[in-house]
Design an enzyme around this catalytic site. Structure first.
Site, mmCIF file in Angstrom:
data_model
loop_
_atom_site.group_PDB
_atom_site.id
_atom_site.type_symbol
_atom_site.label_atom_id
_atom_site.label_comp_id
_atom_site.label_asym_id
_atom_site.label_seq_id
_atom_site.Cartn_x
_atom_site.Cartn_y
_atom_site.Cartn_z
ATOM 1 N N PHE A 71 78.430 -10.276 46.048
ATOM 2 C CA PHE A 71 77.768 -11.072 47.013
ATOM 3 C C PHE A 71 76.259 -11.258 46.561
ATOM 4 C CE2 PHE A 71 74.467 -10.777 50.134
ATOM 5 C CZ PHE A 71 74.913 -11.421 51.243
ATOM 6 N N LYS B 184 85.505 -13.425 51.547
ATOM 7 C CA LYS B 184 84.800 -12.940 52.776
ATOM 8 C C LYS B 184 83.376 -13.196 52.740
ATOM 9 C CE LYS B 184 84.304 -8.161 51.483
ATOM 10 N NZ LYS B 184 84.632 -6.745 52.004
ATOM 11 N N ASP C 153 63.090 -3.265 61.243
ATOM 12 C CA ASP C 153 64.392 -3.779 60.801
ATOM 13 C C ASP C 153 65.598 -3.370 61.809
ATOM 14 O OD1 ASP C 153 66.627 -4.503 59.088
ATOM 15 O OD2 ASP C 153 66.813 -2.603 58.426
ATOM 16 N N LYS D 232 60.544 -11.193 55.630
ATOM 17 C CA LYS D 232 60.028 -10.042 56.317
ATOM 18 C C LYS D 232 58.614 -10.003 56.044
ATOM 19 C CE LYS D 232 64.544 -7.637 57.010
ATOM 20 N NZ LYS D 232 65.274 -6.468 56.865
#
Length: 1191
Positions: free
Chosen positions: A598, A621, A436, A878
């Site tokens: 989010f 945002k 990562d 991933k």
């Protein structure tokens, strides 16, 4: 971790796994992360009657609050533990051997003695398991007997945790631990706010805010009783989501994750809270998440099983030879059986047996019994002691890794952790490292560096300030108060001046809304601490200082809110219904009408706020990839509405590219006014979606789309996340060691490339292959074009042409370069082959590639590149990338990360490493090993990985040799005694051989032996390649060891036989000689291979020979044994000692000669490095030879 922080979100991968149901890559999600979505059906909600536990659990379907983490009880321990242990097939093999030995025709050894090795191993393991479980029982008892205040008969009374039930109302005092999952009803704060610390749950130290609904909080604060009904989802392990609603006073309102506090969390900065229990005991989210990470199996151990199969074949052949020989011998002497003492059919002695039939079972049965008896005699050919020896060796290795002071991180006060003891040696064979970025390669400590406001770039003239109102002429100073931040904030003087000038209407509003969005669009909690400042100001007056510490679940959010405060927009209060922002000394109260947090699909966050003048705005945002598509077609002047064209958008995009190229994390900020009609439509949808029990996240996402559109662009931010210390050096060392490092990040492509260059993962001379496709066909074309351009061949074609070549200097099997840089001759001719390749691919392309028939093309291209950089990848992607390599190659993979979104990747890889970073301990809890910094990976692999692989590889081969030489000695003896499966050794000597006589030196060497010093291994990373070439353990070495074993067993058996051929020595004396000779032989054999002698090694090696003599003296002193007093007669004779000496010399001479010739003419890198070390010690350093030898 980058995904969630790109938009400063608070949800991690656990929530995104639920929300992103359309992502087909769920096929590779690990079972431990699956959420029970099927239990969320609105047809089957959990009903909780507040303060009515009896009605709540009228069907007795809910568990109590008692927990149990232990595996066993007193009754179940023995059967359950034995059942678990006998999952090892070898244990079943030895159980069958012991059972066969209990049958009278097959009783070769004493019936009790034959059970000893298996019982010893079972008992040692059972004692270890029992002790661990006793500790769990003790911990459970302590936890269950803790006390809490529970509402009973109108009063809060003390009650033990284990007796708390669903539906009861519980009161928690400050700093107490939450006993179960509870929905908040009220707190000591009139607004219903509570602060909790979730460190015990996910390791995060930041405080998190939770809210009681205003409808209940006010009544609880006033001391009134509450009754009502809660409908919520069934228990599941997702700690980042909660779906429910409450019916109270004929009203129905939604409950979410912000309204629930979970078991294991602690109450902070809040005097008390009152809540109703919804999940208790084993049904709490903490307990549902307490499952251990999946067990992993060592690659070397799987190879060991292959050799064990060969040993089983040898065992079968030897037993067949003995049985066949027995049959032929009986057939040859058929007429003599009545006269032979052992085989005669009738007894001819006086007494009760005279004339009775002897137990002769016939030729066929005698052959069969002979075969089974041979298995019993040769049983240790399959070394049962090897399993427990490996466990003890790995435990010792783990101890020294944990205590390694070079892997201690003083910043986080964390030591290295070994969370799995099964795969220590795999650390020495890693080929791929999947890392990562944020928090792993970088510090995950964000600093606000750049800002693009209304198309203008700021951040080039930075200065540090420890409070925002340090500038002169700011109105807050006039009222005698200033806000002091906990940490220093870097501000831009030009931007600070811009905010306090008389500007055009549009620019002023844009700047104002830009910083309002940074201060308001988040979930950060301001914690105020009032103090007095005696520092002199311009007026030399003492001022009240309001110190602010921002607590948030995301370092990005904290950085943005702190930056807003530094520029005069200070968030000073947050409740569930409103926020207060100090704008240059004037308090601005904003009503929060709704918050869309989010998520990984929208990749943005928005808040709907009402200003004091009743204007309603939505502030948004998010990531640039998700924001530009929802902007208004033409950015208009914010105040007057005149068209501004695309100037602001183009300027902002240019600034974003610049920020990304500098390695900054970027966010786009936008806003717009909401009309009354839009607000009403949104509120209706929002209320319906937020109270839904099914697919709430999808409905909220659809509701957010109503207002997250036609936005006015305000600007963008650039946040710096610095590299950790030692990252470039670590990556370079891993690359020299032959390890490929792939970075999988959620950041945008430009940011990832910049970080890749700064950490030396990417180099300027690399050819960058960029795959950014928006469809399956486009991705296919990009992959095929790249393969054709750089001459990449398919994996099948490469495997056919892969040839094993000998290194002229080292005589080891070399992995050809074609495996890693598979470039055609045509490309080489074009001069392109000298430049390494780097593949850069985004998550959008992976959606099509990993789910379609393009995986093979990606694999071919990726394995041909020196570096792979995956950007904008989701957590499941991933894991998919790791699985791409793991499922198609035999190479060992290692995944390293620090966040919850790295868990699936860590568990998918052969070795998982967690970083104890800023994002909690989810990655650590799912990992096999854990450490504080990425740079420790260099020492973990190059030093400890090399040592562990070398030690365990030799340990396995030596155990095979040690037992095989003993068995072959018995085999030669049986061939010389008419295949009778009798033994010259005592039963106890046979059993003690592996358990006592020769086990301790093996364990000590397996823990302490070092072929090279840590300085040499770190200085020359290429030495790590010995693990890739499997130099310490391979089939070739196994067969050489077996040939050497065959020779040593022949010498061991026939030298005493020829020496004492004409003597009158009895068979038990010969057995005593063979016993001591084989023990001395295998110990000196071990001593020849020990690389590092320390005091404990000497004690273990030579002490085991002494212990053998002591045991034999004791056994030979017991009159009832047939070998009574034999050692005392033998030891008096010089022939005895000379025979042992002759055995040692002749048995080990071929091995000594072979090693001397091989090391002289075909030395390996390890041997050259070791010689260089010795020369340095003797003459002060000859390191140049090492550089030539390890090339």
């Amino acid at each position: 971790m980058e995904l969630q922080h790109n938009s400063t979100m608070i949800e991690t991968s656990g929530a995104s796994l639920v929300q992103d149901k359309s992502n087909k890559s769920q096929r590779i999600r690990h079972r431990s992360l699956q959420l029970e979505d099927s239990l969320l059906s609105e047809d089957n909600p959990r009903l909780i009657y507040i303060n009515d536990p009896r009605r709540t659990n009228d069907r007795y379907e809910f568990t109590g609050n008692e927990i149990r983490t232990s595996k066993y009880t007193i009754i179940t321990f023995l059967p359950k533990n034995l059942f678990i242990q006998f999952h090892r097939v070898a244990y079943l093999y030895f159980l069958a051997i012991a059972a066969l030995n209990q049958l009278p025709p097959l009783a070769v050894f004493g019936r009790t003695v034959s059970l000893f090795p298996l019982l010893f191993v079972l008992c040692v393991t059972a004692i270890k398991d029992g002790y661990e479980d006793w500790r769990r029982h003790r911990s459970d008892k302590k936890e269950n007997n803790r006390e809490a205040l529970v509402l009973q008969s109108g009063q809060f009374r003390i009650k033990k945790w284990k007796k708390i039930r669903a539906g009861e109302v519980v009161k928690i005092i400050a700093d107490e631990t939450i006993p179960c999952d509870m929905v908040l009803l009220g707190t000591s704060d009139p607004n219903g706010i509570a602060y909790i610390q979730t460190m015990n749950l996910d390791g995060e130290s930041n405080l998190k805010t939770r809210y009681a609904r205003q409808e209940t909080a006010s009544m609880v604060f006033e001391g009134k009783m509450i009754s009502g009904l809660i409908r919520c989802e069934q228990p599941n392990r997702n700690i980042y989501e909660f779906t429910g609603n409450m019916e109270f006073n004929e009203q129905r309102f939604p409950l979410s994750q912000s309204n629930i506090i979970l078991r294991g969390c602690q109450l902070k900065n809040t005097e008390w809270v009152i809540g109703v229990v919804v999940y208790a005991g084993q049904e709490t989210k903490a307990m549902l998440n307490s499952a251990a990470s999946p067990s992993k199996r060592s690659k070397l151990e799987s190879y060991m099983n292959r050799e064990t199969l060969w040993l089983s074949v040898f065992l079968f052949v030897m037993c067949a030879v003995v049985a066949l020989g027995m049959g032929l011998w009986l057939e040859r002497h058929r007429d003599q059986l009545d006269t032979m003492p052992y085989y005669r059919k009738r007894y001819y002695t006086n007494g009760q047996y005279n004339g009775k039939t002897y137990k002769y079972y016939g030729l066929i049965m005698e052959i069969f019994f002979s075969f089974l008896s041979s298995i019993i005699v040769f049983q240790i050919m399959i070394p049962i002691s090897l399993y427990i020896t490996m466990e003890l060796v790995r435990l010792g290795q783990s101890y020294f890794m944990i205590e390694d002071k070079h892997m201690y991180d003083s910043g986080t006060d964390s030591r290295f952790q070994c969370r799995s003891l099964n795969i220590n040696e795999d650390l020495g064979q890693i080929r791929y490292v999947f890392s990562d970025k944020t928090g792993t390669l970088t510090e995950n400590k964000m600093e606000f560096r750049k800002a693009s406001v209304y198309g203008k770039n700021y951040g080039n003239s930075l200065c540090k300030t420890d409070h925002p109102l340090q500038e002169a002429n700011i109105s807050a100073a006039a009222v005698g108060r200033r806000w002091k931040l906990k940490s220093e904030i870097t501000t831009d003087a030009e931007l600070m001046e811009f905010l306090h000038q008389d500007l055009s209407h549009d620019e002023r509003i844009a700047a104002h809304e830009f910083f309002l969005t940074l201060a308001a669009c988040n979930t950060v909690i301001p914690i105020l601490t009032r103090s007095s400042s005696s520092s002199c100001t311009m007026t030399d007056l003492h001022e009240d200082v309001e110190a602010i510490d921002y607590q948030g679940e995301s370092p990005d959010e904290q950085a943005l809110v702190s930056a807003a405060s530094a520029y005069g927009y200070t968030l000073i209060e947050r409740t569930s219904g409103h926020i207060v922002i100090d704008v240059n000394g004037e308090k601005l109260r904003l009503d929060v009408l709704g918050l869309h947090e989010f998520d990984s699909v929208r990749k943005r966050m928005s808040v709907v706020i009402r200003f004091p003048n009743n204007d309603v705005k939505v502030l948004v945002k998010g990531a640039d990839s998700s924001m530009f598509s929802i902007l208004a077609q033409e950015t208009e002047g914010i105040g007057h509405g005149e068209p501004m064209g695309c100037n602001i958008r183009l300027a902002t995009q240019s600034h974003l590219t610049e920020y990304s190229s500098q390695g900054l994390r970027t966010l786009v900020v936008a806003a717009r006014n909401l009309s009354g009609e839009e607000l009403e439509q949104w509120q209706c949808s929002y209320e319906e979606a937020s109270t839904s029990l099914t697919e709430r996240s999808i409905k909220l996402r659809q509701t957010a789309a109503l207002i997250e559109c036609n936005l006015n662009l305000l600007g963008a931010t650039g946040i710096e996340d610095k590299l950790q210390d030692g990252v470039p050096e670590t990556i370079e060392s891993l690359r020299q060691a032959g390890i490929k490092v792939w970075v999988l990040t959620g950041d945008k492509q430009e940011t990832a490339i910049s970080i890749g260059l700064s950490c030396k993962l990417l180099t300027p001379n690399m050819h960058q292959i960029i795959i950014n496709g928006n469809s399956e066909d486009e991705c296919r074309n990009l992959l095929v074009d790249a393969k054709n351009k750089y001459g990449v061949k398919s994996a099948d074609h490469r495997n056919k042409n892969l040839k094993i070549k000998r290194n002229a200097e080292s005589d080891y099997l070399e992995i050809p370069e074609a495996r890693t840089s598979n470039v055609s001759h045509a490309v080489k001719a074009a001069g392109m082959a000298n430049a390494p390749l780097a593949l850069i691919i985004d998550g959008n392309s992976l959606v099509y590639i990993l789910e379609k028939d393009l995986e093979r093309d990606l694999f071919d291209l990726a394995t041909s590149c020196k570096v792979v950089l995956c950007c904008r990848v989701a957590p499941l992607q991933k894991a998919g990338i790791v699985d791409l390599i793991k499922s198609r190659t035999d190479d060992m993979t290692l995944a390293i990360g620090d966040g919850a979104n790295d868990v699936s990747m860590i568990q998918m890889a052969d070795v998982g490493v967690g970083i104890s970073g800023q994002e909690g301990r989810q990655a650590v809890m799912a990992s096999d090993f854990a450490m504080g910094q990425f740079r420790f990976l260099k020492r973990l692999l190059l030093v400890h990985g090399h040592w562990n692989y070398q030690r365990v590889g030799y340990l396995v081969l030596y155990n095979f040799y040690r037992n095989a030489v003993f068995v072959l000695m018995l085999f030669w003896y049986i061939l010389c005694t008419a295949f009778s499966t009798t033994s010259a050794l005592t039963d106890w000597s046979s059993m003690f051989y592996s358990v006592i006589y020769t086990s301790v030196p093996t364990i000590v060497v397996g823990i302490l032996d070092k072929d090279l010093s840590h300085k040499t291994l770190l200085q020359y990373p290429k030495l790590y390649g010995a693990g890739h070439r499997q130099e310490s353990y391979n089939l070739h070495l196994f067969w050489i060891t077996m040939i050497d074993t065959l020779w040593q067993s022949l010498v061991l058996f026939y030298i005493p036989l020829f020496t004492y051929k004409e003597s009158s020595i009895d068979i038990w004396s010969m057995g005593s000689l063979w016993t001591i000779a084989v023990v001395i032989l295998v110990n000196i054999h071990l001593a020849m291979d020990i690389q590092r002698w320390v005091l404990i090694t000497h004690i273990a090696t030579w002490g085991s020979i002494v212990i053998t003599y002591v045991c034999m003296v004791i056994l030979d002193s017991i009159p009832i044994f047939p070998n009574y007093w034999t050692i005392f007669h033998l030891a008096r004779s010089a022939t005895y000692w000379l025979t042992i000496l002759l055995i040692i010399i002749l048995a080990l001479l071929p091995r000594f000669i072979f090693k001397a010739i091989h090391r002289t003419f075909w030395p390996s890198d390890i041997q050259i490095a070791r010689e260089a070390e010795i020369l340095r010690k003797r003459r002060g350093g000859l390191g140049s030879k090492l550089g030539q030898g390890s090339s």
